[in-house]
Design a protein around this motif. Structure first.
Motif, PDB file in Angstrom:
ATOM      1  N   SER A 288       0.843  -1.197   0.000  1.00 35.44           N
ATOM      2  CA  SER A 288       0.000   0.000   0.000  1.00 35.44           C
ATOM      3  C   SER A 288       0.874   1.241   0.000  1.00 35.44           C
ATOM      4  O   SER A 288       1.907   1.294   0.679  1.00 35.44           O
ATOM      5  N   VAL A 289       0.457   2.243  -0.756  1.00 36.83           N
ATOM      6  CA  VAL A 289       1.119   3.552  -0.795  1.00 36.83           C
ATOM      7  C   VAL A 289       0.070   4.606  -0.488  1.00 36.83           C
ATOM      8  O   VAL A 289      -1.035   4.579  -1.048  1.00 36.83           O
ATOM      9  N   GLY A 290       0.379   5.523   0.409  1.00 40.75           N
ATOM     10  CA  GLY A 290      -0.577   6.557   0.761  1.00 40.75           C
ATOM     11  C   GLY A 290       0.088   7.749   1.408  1.00 40.75           C
ATOM     12  O   GLY A 290       1.297   7.962   1.254  1.00 40.75           O
ATOM     13  N   ASP A 291      -0.713   8.537   2.130  1.00 38.72           N
ATOM     14  CA  ASP A 291      -0.156   9.653   2.886  1.00 38.72           C
ATOM     15  C   ASP A 291      -0.592   9.538   4.331  1.00 38.72           C
ATOM     16  O   ASP A 291      -1.577   8.872   4.650  1.00 38.72           O
ATOM     17  N   ALA A 292       0.165  10.198   5.201  1.00 36.88           N
ATOM     18  CA  ALA A 292      -0.017  10.025   6.639  1.00 36.88           C
ATOM     19  C   ALA A 292      -1.075  10.943   7.227  1.00 36.88           C
ATOM     20  O   ALA A 292      -1.246  10.968   8.449  1.00 36.88           O
ATOM     21  N   GLY A 293      -1.778  11.714   6.383  1.00 33.03           N
ATOM     22  CA  GLY A 293      -2.770  12.640   6.908  1.00 33.03           C
ATOM     23  C   GLY A 293      -2.144  13.779   7.675  1.00 33.03           C
ATOM     24  O   GLY A 293      -2.748  14.333   8.589  1.00 33.03           O
ATOM     25  N   ASN A 294      -0.908  14.153   7.286  1.00 27.25           N
ATOM     26  CA  ASN A 294      -0.172  15.199   8.008  1.00 27.25           C
ATOM     27  C   ASN A 294       0.053  16.449   7.162  1.00 27.25           C
ATOM     28  O   ASN A 294       0.990  17.210   7.405  1.00 27.25           O
ATOM     29  N   GLY A 295      -0.789  16.661   6.146  1.00 27.22           N
ATOM     30  CA  GLY A 295      -0.684  17.873   5.345  1.00 27.22           C
ATOM     31  C   GLY A 295       0.274  17.795   4.185  1.00 27.22           C
ATOM     32  O   GLY A 295       0.562  18.809   3.552  1.00 27.22           O
ATOM     33  N   CYS A 296       0.756  16.597   3.866  1.00 32.12           N
ATOM     34  CA  CYS A 296       1.695  16.419   2.748  1.00 32.12           C
ATOM     35  C   CYS A 296       0.861  16.289   1.459  1.00 32.12           C
ATOM     36  O   CYS A 296       0.714  15.200   0.894  1.00 32.12           O
ATOM     37  N   ALA A 297       0.296  17.418   1.011  1.00 39.14           N
ATOM     38  CA  ALA A 297      -0.680  17.410  -0.076  1.00 39.14           C
ATOM     39  C   ALA A 297      -0.005  17.661  -1.422  1.00 39.14           C
ATOM     40  O   ALA A 297       0.191  18.809  -1.824  1.00 39.14           O
ATOM     41  N   GLN A 298       0.347  16.592  -2.117  1.00 38.87           N
ATOM     42  CA  GLN A 298       0.982  16.661  -3.425  1.00 38.87           C
ATOM     43  C   GLN A 298       1.088  15.242  -3.974  1.00 38.87           C
ATOM     44  O   GLN A 298       0.901  14.280  -3.230  1.00 38.87           O
ATOM     45  N   PRO A 299       1.378  15.077  -5.243  1.00 43.44           N
ATOM     46  CA  PRO A 299       1.572  13.719  -5.760  1.00 43.44           C
ATOM     47  C   PRO A 299       2.816  13.081  -5.125  1.00 43.44           C
ATOM     48  O   PRO A 299       3.919  13.611  -5.224  1.00 43.44           O
ATOM     49  N   LEU A 300       2.607  11.960  -4.449  1.00 40.91           N
ATOM     50  CA  LEU A 300       3.686  11.265  -3.746  1.00 40.91           C
ATOM     51  C   LEU A 300       4.047  10.005  -4.521  1.00 40.91           C
ATOM     52  O   LEU A 300       3.170   9.212  -4.857  1.00 40.91           O
ATOM     53  N   TYR A 315       0.757   8.341  -5.703  1.00 47.30           N
ATOM     54  CA  TYR A 315      -0.499   8.539  -4.977  1.00 47.30           C
ATOM     55  C   TYR A 315      -0.792  10.032  -4.926  1.00 47.30           C
ATOM     56  O   TYR A 315       0.026  10.825  -4.450  1.00 47.30           O
ATOM     57  N   GLU A 316      -1.955  10.437  -5.422  1.00 47.49           N
ATOM     58  CA  GLU A 316      -2.348  11.851  -5.451  1.00 47.49           C
ATOM     59  C   GLU A 316      -2.871  12.234  -4.071  1.00 47.49           C
ATOM     60  O   GLU A 316      -4.045  12.084  -3.762  1.00 47.49           O
ATOM     61  N   SER A 317      -1.978  12.739  -3.240  1.00 44.70           N
ATOM     62  CA  SER A 317      -2.312  13.018  -1.848  1.00 44.70           C
ATOM     63  C   SER A 317      -3.008  14.369  -1.693  1.00 44.70           C
ATOM     64  O   SER A 317      -2.593  15.370  -2.279  1.00 44.70           O
ATOM     65  N   GLN A 318      -4.035  14.381  -0.861  1.00 48.90           N
ATOM     66  CA  GLN A 318      -4.679  15.623  -0.432  1.00 48.90           C
ATOM     67  C   GLN A 318      -4.201  16.028   0.966  1.00 48.90           C
ATOM     68  O   GLN A 318      -4.663  17.026   1.518  1.00 48.90           O
ATOM     69  N   LEU A 354       9.930  18.197   6.332  1.00 42.61           N
ATOM     70  CA  LEU A 354       9.955  17.100   5.370  1.00 42.61           C
ATOM     71  C   LEU A 354       8.811  16.121   5.623  1.00 42.61           C
ATOM     72  O   LEU A 354       8.424  15.861   6.765  1.00 42.61           O
ATOM     73  N   CYS A 355       8.294  15.567   4.542  1.00 39.95           N
ATOM     74  CA  CYS A 355       7.271  14.530   4.631  1.00 39.95           C
ATOM     75  C   CYS A 355       7.480  13.584   3.457  1.00 39.95           C
ATOM     76  O   CYS A 355       8.450  13.712   2.710  1.00 39.95           O
ATOM     77  N   GLY A 356       6.570  12.648   3.274  1.00 36.29           N
ATOM     78  CA  GLY A 356       6.745  11.717   2.170  1.00 36.29           C
ATOM     79  C   GLY A 356       5.644  10.681   2.115  1.00 36.29           C
ATOM     80  O   GLY A 356       4.728  10.670   2.955  1.00 36.29           O
ATOM     81  N   PRO A 357       5.717   9.796   1.150  1.00 42.80           N
ATOM     82  CA  PRO A 357       4.706   8.750   1.020  1.00 42.80           C
ATOM     83  C   PRO A 357       4.819   7.716   2.133  1.00 42.80           C
ATOM     84  O   PRO A 357       5.901   7.453   2.662  1.00 42.80           O
ATOM     85  N   VAL A 358       3.673   7.128   2.469  1.00 41.67           N
ATOM     86  CA  VAL A 358       3.604   6.065   3.465  1.00 41.67           C
ATOM     87  C   VAL A 358       3.564   4.722   2.752  1.00 41.67           C
ATOM     88  O   VAL A 358       2.869   4.559   1.744  1.00 41.67           O
TER      89      VAL A 358
END
Length: 377
Positions: A288-300, A315-318, A354-358
């Motif tokens: 699984s690839v996603g975002d951590a729900g921490n405001g990293c809103a961009q394609p990851l 993953y198109e993160s919001q 810094l942030c990134g994909p999960v």
């Protein structure tokens, strides 16, 4: 005075064990006086500098060590914050602090976690040891807006007692210059093992280091040599100075279960595991690839690799959480295959951190075919 300090430490140890509800063995959670709320007596301080080796209950110090109160001002005007409680410890040139760990189970695995913040030098690091194992944690990259990051370190117990030592090896013009440390905790971690139907160990990352209830930013798992004990059983982190971040569902969005890994260092850091394979046989890697729900809103984007095959999953993160499944089929070329995950880019949140994909819920299975193909999700 030393007897009084020892008595306070013994009382803390009893209280910690009682709170954890354990009759024997070391308790998962904060170490005795791990957040330094029990401090030196006024007679054992020269300003903020601790003057006696045993002045801080449950700890021994060496060198230029300061007892810091949250909100304290440095000479350069910087205000020092503390992540948990009201106090922390600052390690100056060559200074160290140590605590004896007791009630360890021989041949069992443990993770140590703590928080640290730079206060002056740009290339600060910390030496962590639980004899005879030791490691170096680079702390020059800051991953939070508060300036504090939490780190993990793991070891295999050789005896029922061991000394945990944290040392600042730096030598600066200002002898007091060095990192702040706080919030020490310990957790028993299992030896790496396979779940049914998965050739990878700890593929869902449910076994890992202790994340405290007041820790909102997760834990950094630093780079390690291949023979080191990993705080994430089964997994290695390969890099020169960068880390991955271990996050929990209590403070982040996690695709599956209670924990996942956030790739916060771009292509400078790889999360990997080696699995036994048969050359020429086909395998399917699912994750699984996603975002951590921490405001990293961009394609990851994550790159997954195995043998000669690789796939980039975007993953198109919001920035509010969510995930997608992806698969990679490949043909093994040897009797061991490394499964590798890397973030394709460096990503930042609006506050500049810094942030990134999960990555989560990783599995590897044999598909008993001899021709590899890719499945794009």
């Amino acid at each position: 005075m030393a007897e009084n300090t020892s008595t306070r430490c013994l009382l803390l140890l009893v209280l910690v064990s009682a709170a954890a509800g354990v009759a024997s063995g070391i308790a998962d959670g904060p170490l005795p006086n791990g957040i330094f709320e029990q401090g030196p007596d006024a007679s054992q301080l020269n300003g903020t500098r601790v003057t006696r080796q045993d002045a801080i209950p449950c700890w021994e110090i060496s060198g230029f060590v300061e007892y810091i109160q949250s909100g304290q001002n440095q000479q350069d005007g910087m205000v020092l914050a503390v992540p948990e409680g009201a106090h922390a410890v600052r390690l100056g040139n060559g200074a160290s602090i140590r605590q004896q760990l007791t009630n360890l189970a021989r041949r069992s695995y443990y993770s140590i976690t703590f928080s640290a913040a730079r206060t002056c030098a740009q290339a600060e690091q910390l030496n962590v040891s639980v004899a005879p194992e030791s490691g170096v944690l680079p702390i020059q990259t800051v991953y939070t807006s508060s300036g504090w990051d939490s780190y993990s370190y793991a070891f295999k117990a050789r005896h029922t007692t061991a000394w945990l030592t944290i040392q600042n090896p730096g030598v600066e013009e200002d002898a007091a210059c060095g990192p702040l440390v706080d919030a020490f905790a310990i957790k028993t971690i299992g030896p790496p093992h396979h779940e049914k139907g998965n050739m990878l160990k700890n593929g869902d990352f449910e076994d890992g280091p202790y994340i405290g209830p007041d820790n909102p930013w997760g834990l950094l798992v630093p780079p390690m040599d291949e023979d080191d004990v990993s705080p994430l059983p089964g997994w290695m982190i390969m890099s020169d100075t960068k880390s991955v971040k271990y996050v929990d569902a209590a403070h982040h969005k996690v695709p599956h279960g209670s924990y996942a890994v956030e790739l916060v260092a771009g292509s400078e850091c790889a999360l990997l595991q080696e699995a036994r394979t048969v050359a020429g046989r086909s395998y399917r890697l699912s994750f699984s690839v996603g975002d951590a729900g921490n405001g990293c809103a961009q394609p990851l984007a994550v790159k997954a690799s195995a043998a000669y095959s690789s796939q980039v999953v975007t993953y198109e993160s919001q920035g509010t959480g969510g995930s997608k499944r992806a698969e990679l089929e490949f043909a093994a070329i040897a009797d061991a295959t490394r499964v590798v995950f890397q973030s394709m880019n460096h990503y930042m949140k609006p506050d500049g951190t810094l942030c990134g994909p999960v990555v989560d819920d990783v599995s590897l299975v044999s598909v008993h075919k001899h021709a590899a193909r890719r499945l794009f999700m």
